[in-house]
Design a protein around this motif. Structure first.
Motif, PDB file in Angstrom:
ATOM      1  N   GLY A  32      41.363  66.543  61.872  1.00 29.82           N
ATOM      2  CA  GLY A  32      41.873  66.486  63.238  1.00 29.82           C
ATOM      3  C   GLY A  32      42.287  65.080  63.628  1.00 29.82           C
ATOM      4  N   GLY A  33      42.917  64.985  64.770  1.00 31.58           N
ATOM      5  CA  GLY A  33      43.383  63.691  65.235  1.00 31.58           C
ATOM      6  C   GLY A  33      44.884  63.680  65.428  1.00 31.58           C
ATOM      7  N   SER A  34      45.386  62.600  65.973  1.00 29.97           N
ATOM      8  CA  SER A  34      46.802  62.500  66.275  1.00 29.97           C
ATOM      9  C   SER A  34      47.621  62.229  65.013  1.00 29.97           C
ATOM     10  CB  SER A  34      47.042  61.382  67.293  1.00 29.97           C
ATOM     11  OG  SER A  34      46.569  60.141  66.771  1.00 29.97           O
ATOM     12  N   GLU A  35      48.897  62.566  65.083  1.00 31.81           N
ATOM     13  CA  GLU A  35      49.803  62.341  63.968  1.00 31.81           C
ATOM     14  C   GLU A  35      50.047  60.844  63.787  1.00 31.81           C
ATOM     15  OE1 GLU A  35      53.360  65.051  62.543  1.00 31.81           O
ATOM     16  OE2 GLU A  35      54.026  63.695  64.130  1.00 31.81           O
ATOM     17  N   GLN A  36      50.129  60.412  62.518  1.00 23.85           N
ATOM     18  CA  GLN A  36      50.281  58.989  62.223  1.00 23.85           C
ATOM     19  C   GLN A  36      51.566  58.746  61.438  1.00 23.85           C
ATOM     20  OE1 GLN A  36      46.718  57.434  60.351  1.00 23.85           O
ATOM     21  NE2 GLN A  36      45.429  58.881  61.452  1.00 23.85           N
TER      22      GLN A  36
ATOM     23  N   ARG B  29      49.039  64.059  59.251  1.00 23.38           N
ATOM     24  CA  ARG B  29      48.053  64.669  60.147  1.00 23.38           C
ATOM     25  C   ARG B  29      46.736  64.788  59.389  1.00 23.38           C
ATOM     26  NH1 ARG B  29      52.216  68.413  61.020  1.00 23.38           N
ATOM     27  NH2 ARG B  29      51.009  69.994  59.904  1.00 23.38           N
TER      28      ARG B  29
ATOM     29  N   ASN C 152      55.326  61.522  58.141  1.00 22.06           N
ATOM     30  CA  ASN C 152      54.175  61.416  59.039  1.00 22.06           C
ATOM     31  C   ASN C 152      52.953  62.050  58.387  1.00 22.06           C
ATOM     32  OD1 ASN C 152      55.408  60.075  61.286  1.00 22.06           O
ATOM     33  ND2 ASN C 152      56.434  61.993  61.821  1.00 22.06           N
TER      34      ASN C 152
END
Length: 215
Positions: free
Chosen positions: A70-74, A66, A64
């Motif tokens: 910042g921001g959501s995990e992808q 990050r 995954n």
């Protein structure tokens, strides 16, 4: 309870003892932690592991991402018997499997780096019954040019010192070679001079003997 079922009691106690003796199942994961790569190039995100259990078809690997800003995990990559690449998102057609589970290697390749690829890449491995353990992390920095690290400076210093030593050895060998050559030439000249002087003396002796005979 034990009086009614002594066999069950024995099995229960044996199970408790085996549980106490059984090692704690946990996967150990190893990553470089910090990685720097040039924009537009490819990079190998290395992740290896160790496991108490033998590696089999139950092994799963999850990568995954990050973002640093910042921001959501992808989702980046998933492996279970076969590799599964992302079908959409920033990593579509940019990530491939480069691991070998038999050698406890679950690394991936990331192609055509971009500056927004800066961030933390996590590598999670589960090998039942080893399903616990810390998740491996790699802090990737995408830069214009790779900065020289202390290792690079050390390698450059060692390389320069080795090159200097080679040059010194070559100079010394050449100096000794030319010195021997000059000595040989001087010795040859001395021999020539002596031979000429001896020849001259012999000729003078022959002349003097001839003159004495004629008298």
């Amino acid at each position: 309870m034990y009086g009614k079922s002594p066999m069950r009691a024995v099995l229960f106690l044996l199970g408790i003892q085996l549980t106490a003796l059984w090692p704690i199942a946990a996967v150990e994961i190893y990553t470089p932690r910090v990685l720097e790569a040039v924009n537009g190039t490819d990079v190998r995100l290395k992740c290896t592991f160790s496991s108490f259990a033998p590696v089999g078809d139950t092994l799963t690997v999850t990568w995954n991402f990050r973002p640093r800003d910042g921001g959501s995990e992808q989702f980046v990559f998933y492996y279970h018997v076969d590799p599964f690449r992302p079908m959409s998102g920033r990593f579509k057609d940019r990530v491939v499997w480069d691991g070998n589970p038999e050698r406890y290697d679950v690394s991936i390749l990331l192609w055509k780096l971009q500056f927004d690829d800066n961030g933390t890449y996590t590598c999670q491995v589960k090998n039942p019954p080893d399903v616990d353990g810390l998740i491996g992390e790699i802090q990737l920095s995408v830069v214009h040019t790779v900065r020289f690290s202390e290792i690079h400076f050390l390698a450059l210093a060692i390389g320069s010192a080795c090159a200097l030593m080679v040059i010194i050895v070559i100079v010394v060998v050449l100096f000794q070679h030319f010195r021997k050559k000059r000595r040989a030439e001087r010795a040859h000249k001395v021999v020539e001079i002596k031979s000429k002087e001896e020849e001259k003396l012999n000729q003078e002796k022959k002349v003097s003997v001839y003159l004495e005979d004629t008298d």
